[in-house]
Design an enzyme around this catalytic site. Structure first.
Site, PDB file in Angstrom:
ATOM      1  N   GLU A 109      28.138  27.994  25.229  1.00 19.85           N
ATOM      2  CA  GLU A 109      26.827  27.482  24.841  1.00 19.85           C
ATOM      3  C   GLU A 109      26.874  26.978  23.391  1.00 19.85           C
ATOM      4  O   GLU A 109      26.518  25.844  23.098  1.00 19.85           O
ATOM      5  CB  GLU A 109      25.796  28.595  24.993  1.00 19.85           C
ATOM      6  CG  GLU A 109      24.384  28.215  24.577  1.00 19.85           C
ATOM      7  CD  GLU A 109      23.441  29.407  24.597  1.00 19.85           C
ATOM      8  OE1 GLU A 109      22.221  29.178  24.632  1.00 19.85           O
ATOM      9  OE2 GLU A 109      23.909  30.563  24.552  1.00 19.85           O
ATOM     10  N   HIS A 110      27.305  27.840  22.472  1.00 18.30           N
ATOM     11  CA  HIS A 110      27.447  27.490  21.059  1.00 18.30           C
ATOM     12  C   HIS A 110      28.914  27.593  20.669  1.00 18.30           C
ATOM     13  O   HIS A 110      29.565  28.593  20.964  1.00 18.30           O
ATOM     14  CB  HIS A 110      26.651  28.434  20.162  1.00 18.30           C
ATOM     15  CG  HIS A 110      25.213  28.584  20.546  1.00 18.30           C
ATOM     16  ND1 HIS A 110      24.738  29.647  21.284  1.00 18.30           N
ATOM     17  CD2 HIS A 110      24.138  27.804  20.278  1.00 18.30           C
ATOM     18  CE1 HIS A 110      23.432  29.517  21.452  1.00 18.30           C
ATOM     19  NE2 HIS A 110      23.046  28.403  20.861  1.00 18.30           N
ATOM     20  N   ASP A 138      19.602  26.901  15.801  1.00 17.79           N
ATOM     21  CA  ASP A 138      18.577  27.618  16.552  1.00 17.79           C
ATOM     22  C   ASP A 138      17.174  27.289  16.051  1.00 17.79           C
ATOM     23  O   ASP A 138      16.225  27.226  16.842  1.00 17.79           O
ATOM     24  CB  ASP A 138      18.800  29.131  16.424  1.00 17.79           C
ATOM     25  CG  ASP A 138      19.471  29.715  17.652  1.00 17.79           C
ATOM     26  OD1 ASP A 138      19.770  28.960  18.587  1.00 17.79           O
ATOM     27  OD2 ASP A 138      19.708  30.935  17.664  1.00 17.79           O
ATOM     28  N   HIS A 164      20.964  39.178  20.633  1.00 21.11           N
ATOM     29  CA  HIS A 164      20.005  38.642  21.599  1.00 21.11           C
ATOM     30  C   HIS A 164      19.822  39.564  22.802  1.00 21.11           C
ATOM     31  O   HIS A 164      18.708  39.804  23.253  1.00 21.11           O
ATOM     32  CB  HIS A 164      20.483  37.285  22.123  1.00 21.11           C
ATOM     33  CG  HIS A 164      19.915  36.109  21.387  1.00 21.11           C
ATOM     34  ND1 HIS A 164      18.576  35.836  21.350  1.00 21.11           N
ATOM     35  CD2 HIS A 164      20.523  35.133  20.673  1.00 21.11           C
ATOM     36  CE1 HIS A 164      18.370  34.739  20.635  1.00 21.11           C
ATOM     37  NE2 HIS A 164      19.534  34.302  20.206  1.00 21.11           N
ATOM     38  N   GLN A 198      24.394  36.197  17.734  1.00 20.34           N
ATOM     39  CA  GLN A 198      24.178  36.011  19.171  1.00 20.34           C
ATOM     40  C   GLN A 198      24.229  37.322  19.934  1.00 20.34           C
ATOM     41  O   GLN A 198      23.513  37.524  20.909  1.00 20.34           O
ATOM     42  CB  GLN A 198      25.205  35.031  19.743  1.00 20.34           C
ATOM     43  CG  GLN A 198      25.066  33.622  19.203  1.00 20.34           C
ATOM     44  CD  GLN A 198      23.650  33.096  19.344  1.00 20.34           C
ATOM     45  OE1 GLN A 198      23.187  32.795  20.441  1.00 20.34           O
ATOM     46  NE2 GLN A 198      22.936  32.990  18.228  1.00 20.34           N
ATOM     47  N   HIS A 254      18.523  -2.584  59.660  1.00 23.99           N
ATOM     48  CA  HIS A 254      18.762  -3.057  58.297  1.00 23.99           C
ATOM     49  C   HIS A 254      19.279  -4.498  58.332  1.00 23.99           C
ATOM     50  O   HIS A 254      18.809  -5.368  57.584  1.00 23.99           O
ATOM     51  CB  HIS A 254      19.805  -2.172  57.598  1.00 23.99           C
ATOM     52  CG  HIS A 254      19.291  -0.854  57.121  1.00 23.99           C
ATOM     53  ND1 HIS A 254      18.763   0.083  57.956  1.00 23.99           N
ATOM     54  CD2 HIS A 254      19.240  -0.324  55.870  1.00 23.99           C
ATOM     55  CE1 HIS A 254      18.413   1.147  57.255  1.00 23.99           C
ATOM     56  NE2 HIS A 254      18.687   0.926  55.974  1.00 23.99           N
TER      57      HIS A 254
END
Length: 436
Positions: free
Chosen positions: A322-323, A356, A257, A254, A415
Site C-alpha cells: 500500500e505504502h 496520509d 493502525h 502504520q 446484426h
C-alpha cells in the site's frame, strides 16, 4: 521485530472474507434494511451501537455541525483547511473532459464524461476516528462534479458525546451537509437501497470494520463501491544511509493502525537491520497505542535482509505494498524499477504521514497486494463514461460489408441484416438477407 532473509520471509495474512457467521449476519442485515427500511435501521442502531434514535434524529442538523466547531481547537480547523486545499489542488489535475473527434467523412467518435449523481461516504468509528478520510473521499467526488454527497458515521464515534466533532468539522469544511448518525452493515445497506429517511446512492466509498467490508461486497452490483480495504501496510526500502530512528518511526506509524497492519523493512544492510530492530523496540515503549503496534510488528512485521538492492526491489514488487518508502542515497534513481506500489514516498523527509494527511495525493490506497492491478482513489472513481458514435452515410457504405462479415462469423444474422438493409436501401448491398 524479527530479522529474516528474503528466502525465509512469507507474509501470511489472509484476505478478510469473514467467517460464515459474519457473512450470514451481514446478509440478514442487508435483507432487513431492504424490507423494513428505517424500522430495521433504528433497530440495528440500538442493538449494535446502544443508541436509541427516532427517524427524525437520524440526520445531523446544521446546528450540530456549527456547534462542533466549538468543540475542537482552532489549530485543528486551520490544519484541516490547509490539508483540504492541498488535496483539492492535487485532484483538480486529474479531472477529465468529454471529447469528440470529427473524421473527414463526417463520422464523429467521442466520449462523454459525466459525474455520478449521488455518492455515499462511510466514516468509521471504533479504534480511531479519521477526519482526514472525510477529505480524501469527499474532495475527489466534488471535483468530479458529484452534486449529492452524503455521509454516514456511527452515532457514538465521539463516545457519550455522540459523533466525533472532528469528523463533523472535517465534513463541514469539505462541504458535506447531509450526514446521518448510522454505522455498520446497516448503514451500507441503507445507502445502497435507501430507506424512508436516506435516499439511495450510486456508489459507496470509505473504510470500515469487517462487517462494513462484507456489506459493501454484498451490495456491490446494486451500487458501485471503491474497494474492500484490508489492514494498513508499509514497506520501507532502505540502504545504509537511512536514519534508523526515522525508519522505525515510520514502520510504527502504520503498525499502530491495527493489530493486522503490516510493517516491513527491506534492506541490504545488516547494520541498519539491527539498528532498526532495536529502535522499534525502544520507540514501542513510549507509543500510546503500544499494544496494537506490538501485535502488528510481532505477527505481520519483519526486517528482510537482502543480498542486493536489486533483490530488494524484487521483494517490494512481489509484496505490492500500500505504502512504499524509498530511503536510499538516490531514491529517484529507483522509481523506474518499482512496478507495484500504491503510493511511493521518496527520501528521508517524505514520511508516510505526509501523504496520509497533507501532501495532496489520496491516502485511500490498494491493500493486500492489489496494487498489482489497482490504484488510489481519484477523480475517475466518481465519473462515468459514455461512448459517442455518429456514423456518416459515407462511412457506413464504406465499412458496411466488413461489419456484416464480422456479424455473420459470430452467427448473429440480425446484426448483419441491420447493416445490410441500409446498404440495400442505398443500392450498395445487393447480396440478399439470406447469404450465410
Amino acid at each position: 521485530m524479527k530479522v529474516v532473509s528474503s528466502k525465509d520471509f512469507k507474509l501470511e495474512r489472509e484476505v478478510e472474507y469473514g467467517t460464515p457467521e459474519q457473512n450470514q449476519a451481514v446478509k440478514e442485515i442487508v435483507f432487513a434494511i431492504k424490507k423494513e427500511g428505517d424500522t430495521a435501521l433504528l433497530r440495528y442502531t440500538e442493538q449494535f451501537d446502544r443508541v436509541t434514535l427516532t427517524p427524525n434524529q437520524l440526520r445531523v442538523t446544521p446546528e450540530e455541525l456549527q456547534a462542533a466547531y466549538g468543540r475542537v481547537e482552532e489549530s485543528f480547523v486551520s490544519a484541516i483547511q490547509a490539508a483540504a486545499a492541498n488535496i483539492r489542488a492535487f485532484h483538480a489535475r486529474q479531472k477529465r473532459n468529454s471529447w469528440m473527434d470529427l473524421q473527414p467523412d463526417g463520422t464523429i467518435l467521442g466520449q462523454i464524461i459525466r459525474p455520478l449523481k449521488r455518492v455515499g461516504v462511510y466514516v468509521p468509528g471504533g479504534k480511531a476516528a479519521y477526519p482526514s478520510s472525510v477529505l480524501m473521499n469527499v474532495i475527489p467526488a466534488q471535483i468530479a462534479g458529484v452534486p449529492e454527497i452524503v455521509m454516514v458515521t456511527p452515532p457514538s464515534t465521539g463516545g457519550k458525546e455522540g459523533i466525533d466533532p472532528y469528523i463533523l468539522v472535517a465534513a463541514a469544511e469539505a462541504g458535506v451537509n447531509e450526514i446521518y448518525r448510522v454505522g455498520g452493515a446497516q448503514a451500507v445497506a441503507a445507502l445502497a437501497f435507501g430507506t424512508e429517511s436516506i435516499a439511495p446512492v450510486d456508489k459507496i466509498c470509505g473504510p470500515g470494520n469487517i462487517y462494513v467490508a462484507l456489506a459493501k461486497r454484498e451490495v456491490y452490483g446494486a451500487v458501485d463501491i471503491d474497494s474492500i480495504a484490508g489492514p494498513s501496510e508499509i514497506v520501507v526500502l532502505a540502504d545504509e544511509t537511512a536514519e534508523p530512528a526515522y525508519v522505525a518511526a515510520d514502520l510504527l506509524s502504520q503498525a499502530e493502525h491495527d493489530e493486522m497492519a503490516s510493517a516491513i523493512l527491506v534492506t541490504p544492510s545488516q547494520s541498519l537491520a539491527d539498528s532498526v530492530a532495536a529502535e522499534v523496540e525502544r520507540q514501542l515503549q513510549e507509543l500510546p497505542r503500544q499494544a496494537i503496534a506490538r501485535s502488528s510488528v510481532e505477527n505481520y512485521g519483519a526486517i528482510i535482509v537482502v543480498e542486493s538492492m536489486e533483490e530488494g526491489i524484487s521483494v517490494v514488487n512481489r509484496l505490492a505494498p500500500e505504502h512504499l518508502e524509498i530511503v536510499v542515497e538516490d531514491p529517484m534513481g529507483l522509481v523506474g524499477s518499482i512496478e507495484n506500489a500504491g503510493a511511493i514516498f521518496l527520501g528521508a523527509y517524505s514520511s508516510e504521514p505526509v501523504g496520509d494527511y497533507f501532501a495532496g495525493p489520496n491516502h485511500i490506497i490498494p491493500t493486500n497486494g492489489t496494487a498489482r492491478f489497482s490504484s488510489p482513489v481519484d477523480v475517475d472513481d466518481f465519473i462515468k463514461k459514455s461512448s459517442l458514435i455518429y456514423y456518416s452515410k459515407e462511412a457506413l457504405l464504406r465499412d458496411g460489408k466488413t461489419i456484416i462479415e464480422l456479424a455473420r462469423r459470430e452467427g448473429l444474422e440480425g446484426h448483419a441484416r441491420a447493416i445490410e438493409i441500409r446498404l440495400k436501401n442505398e443500392g450498395k448491398g445487393g447480396d440478399g438477407y439470406g447469404e450465410q
